[in-house]
Design an enzyme around this catalytic site. Structure first.
Site, PDB file in Angstrom:
ATOM      1  N   GLN A 292      -7.268  -7.128  -7.906  1.00 18.66           N
ATOM      2  CA  GLN A 292      -5.827  -7.410  -7.784  1.00 18.66           C
ATOM      3  C   GLN A 292      -5.564  -8.159  -6.483  1.00 18.66           C
ATOM      4  O   GLN A 292      -5.855  -7.651  -5.395  1.00 18.66           O
ATOM      5  CB  GLN A 292      -5.025  -6.110  -7.802  1.00 18.66           C
ATOM      6  CG  GLN A 292      -3.525  -6.336  -7.752  1.00 18.66           C
ATOM      7  CD  GLN A 292      -2.747  -5.026  -7.762  1.00 18.66           C
ATOM      8  OE1 GLN A 292      -3.321  -3.954  -7.649  1.00 18.66           O
ATOM      9  NE2 GLN A 292      -1.429  -5.134  -7.895  1.00 18.66           N
TER      10      GLN A 292
ATOM     11  N   GLU B 173      -3.038  -4.008   2.296  1.00 15.63           N
ATOM     12  CA  GLU B 173      -3.803  -3.942   3.547  1.00 15.63           C
ATOM     13  C   GLU B 173      -5.134  -3.219   3.362  1.00 15.63           C
ATOM     14  O   GLU B 173      -6.129  -3.550   4.011  1.00 15.63           O
ATOM     15  CB  GLU B 173      -2.988  -3.282   4.659  1.00 15.63           C
ATOM     16  CG  GLU B 173      -3.677  -3.378   6.011  1.00 15.63           C
ATOM     17  CD  GLU B 173      -2.781  -3.033   7.193  1.00 15.63           C
ATOM     18  OE1 GLU B 173      -3.330  -2.785   8.277  1.00 15.63           O
ATOM     19  OE2 GLU B 173      -1.549  -3.009   7.022  1.00 15.63           O
TER      20      GLU B 173
ATOM     21  N   GLN C 115       4.327  -2.010   8.935  1.00 19.21           N
ATOM     22  CA  GLN C 115       3.534  -1.032   8.199  1.00 19.21           C
ATOM     23  C   GLN C 115       3.585   0.321   8.918  1.00 19.21           C
ATOM     24  O   GLN C 115       3.140   0.441  10.058  1.00 19.21           O
ATOM     25  CB  GLN C 115       2.079  -1.522   8.121  1.00 19.21           C
ATOM     26  CG  GLN C 115       1.067  -0.489   7.649  1.00 19.21           C
ATOM     27  CD  GLN C 115       1.290  -0.050   6.222  1.00 19.21           C
ATOM     28  OE1 GLN C 115       1.919   0.974   5.981  1.00 19.21           O
ATOM     29  NE2 GLN C 115       0.805  -0.835   5.282  1.00 19.21           N
TER      30      GLN C 115
ATOM     31  N   GLY D 196     -15.638  -7.533  -6.908  1.00 18.53           N
ATOM     32  CA  GLY D 196     -14.696  -8.438  -6.272  1.00 18.53           C
ATOM     33  C   GLY D 196     -13.323  -7.795  -6.147  1.00 18.53           C
ATOM     34  O   GLY D 196     -13.116  -6.654  -6.571  1.00 18.53           O
TER      35      GLY D 196
ATOM     36  N   ARG E 251       2.012   3.067   8.162  1.00 22.82           N
ATOM     37  CA  ARG E 251       0.760   3.810   8.137  1.00 22.82           C
ATOM     38  C   ARG E 251      -0.054   3.487   9.379  1.00 22.82           C
ATOM     39  O   ARG E 251      -0.311   2.330   9.686  1.00 22.82           O
ATOM     40  CB  ARG E 251      -0.031   3.443   6.880  1.00 22.82           C
ATOM     41  CG  ARG E 251      -1.238   4.342   6.662  1.00 22.82           C
ATOM     42  CD  ARG E 251      -2.036   3.988   5.433  1.00 22.82           C
ATOM     43  NE  ARG E 251      -1.323   3.142   4.496  1.00 22.82           N
ATOM     44  CZ  ARG E 251      -1.761   2.891   3.270  1.00 22.82           C
ATOM     45  NH1 ARG E 251      -2.866   3.427   2.864  1.00 22.82           N
ATOM     46  NH2 ARG E 251      -1.089   2.094   2.470  1.00 22.82           N
TER      47      ARG E 251
ATOM     48  N   GLU F 210       8.196   1.633   0.110  1.00 24.02           N
ATOM     49  CA  GLU F 210       7.093   1.698  -0.837  1.00 24.02           C
ATOM     50  C   GLU F 210       6.089   2.773  -0.439  1.00 24.02           C
ATOM     51  O   GLU F 210       5.661   3.580  -1.259  1.00 24.02           O
ATOM     52  CB  GLU F 210       6.386   0.345  -0.929  1.00 24.02           C
ATOM     53  CG  GLU F 210       5.277   0.363  -1.976  1.00 24.02           C
ATOM     54  CD  GLU F 210       4.268  -0.756  -1.777  1.00 24.02           C
ATOM     55  OE1 GLU F 210       3.567  -1.050  -2.740  1.00 24.02           O
ATOM     56  OE2 GLU F 210       4.183  -1.297  -0.667  1.00 24.02           O
TER      57      GLU F 210
END
Length: 286
Positions: A63, A80, A39, A60, A41, A113
């Protein structure tokens, strides 16, 4: 090293993150989840994570996150922020879909992404671009095609990696904009980069103001180099130039080239001045 294709490519990889009717959603304990090591980030906005946590408390996790099974538990491939928000609101489990990805695919997805969706700050994007170049032996041109950005866009971000660590931190925190960082990234003196960055922040300079200051410093540096070069000129040549200036009453330059060849330049400022010099030269040579 031979260049390898970038896995299956962006078009094939990102749809793999979508969830369809055939995918089984399971509840996985948060304690069994760990972040994607690829990752890019580094910073997650606490405010937006809190907003997401508030939404999760009420509705909740709508997705499910995407994970893969690893030796001890599961590794997060996508989601994340939902994982962190679930931690913040004290949930014990989170809905997830378990998929199979290779290490290479995981890295491609994490880097491409995020860069595509512009979830990263400027420094994280720069680091992600460099990681893609290093991992897959890409040129800047090849990378520009892979991520759908211009080569100049790629080059501008990669230049940020030359900044001093303190300035990189300014960019990461948003204290200094990408435009400001780009303005000073071309300088060679890292102490000067830091000083300019500090002044730009303190004085709240616009990008244009910082660019003007950089331009002034570069011009001053060029002028200083020219003067130093002039000082290093052969004293004998300096003396000859002075003698010729007195004789012809104009600016004289002696340019010494290689193989003992060179030229003598006499400047004139009007047609009359040219005629005067020609008469003097003819008189000297007759």
């Amino acid at each position: 090293m031979s260049k390898r294709p970038l896995g299956k490519g962006l078009d094939a990889l990102l749809p793999a993150l979508s969830i369809n009717e055939d995918d089984k959603v399971v509840e996985i304990p948060l304690a069994q989840l760990r972040a994607n090591p690829y990752q890019p980030r580094r910073n997650f906005n606490d405010e937006t994570i809190q907003e997401l946590a508030d939404s999760i408390k009420e509705h909740g996790v709508i997705q499910p996150i995407i994970v893969r099974s690893v030796l001890k538990g599961y590794e997060i491939i996508a989601g994340e922020r939902r994982f962190r928000a679930s931690q913040k609101c004290g949930m014990a489990t989170v809905p997830a879909v378990i998929k199979k990805f290779t290490d290479q695919q995981v890295m491609e997805i994490a880097l491409i992404e995020n860069v595509q969706r512009e979830d990263l700050n400027a420094m994280e994007i720069a680091i992600a671009y460099q990681a893609l170049i290093d991992q897959f032996s890409l040129t800047q041109e090849e990378l520009s095609v892979k991520v759908g950005k211009s080569r100049s866009h790629i080059a501008n971000f990669l230049r940020l990696l030359q900044l001093p660590e303190e300035v990189k931190n300014y960019v990461s925190r948003g204290t200094l904009s990408m435009g400001h960082a780009k303005a000073i990234a071309g300088l060679k003196d890292k102490k000067l980069m830091k000083a300019l960055a500090d002044t730009a922040i303190k004085e709240q300079w616009s990008v244009r103001e910082l660019e003007e200051e950089v331009k002034k410093l570069e011009e001053k540096s060029d002028s200083k180099k020219a003067k130093q070069k002039a000082k290093r000129k052969d004293p004998y040549i300096n003396e000859l130039e002075e003698t010729l200036r007195e004789t012809y009453r104009t600016t004289v330059k002696i340019r010494h080239g290689s193989s003992n060849k060179g030229k003598i330049e006499l400047l004139y400022y009007s047609k009359d001045d040219l005629d005067r010099l020609l008469e003097l030269l003819q008189g000297k040579t007759s």
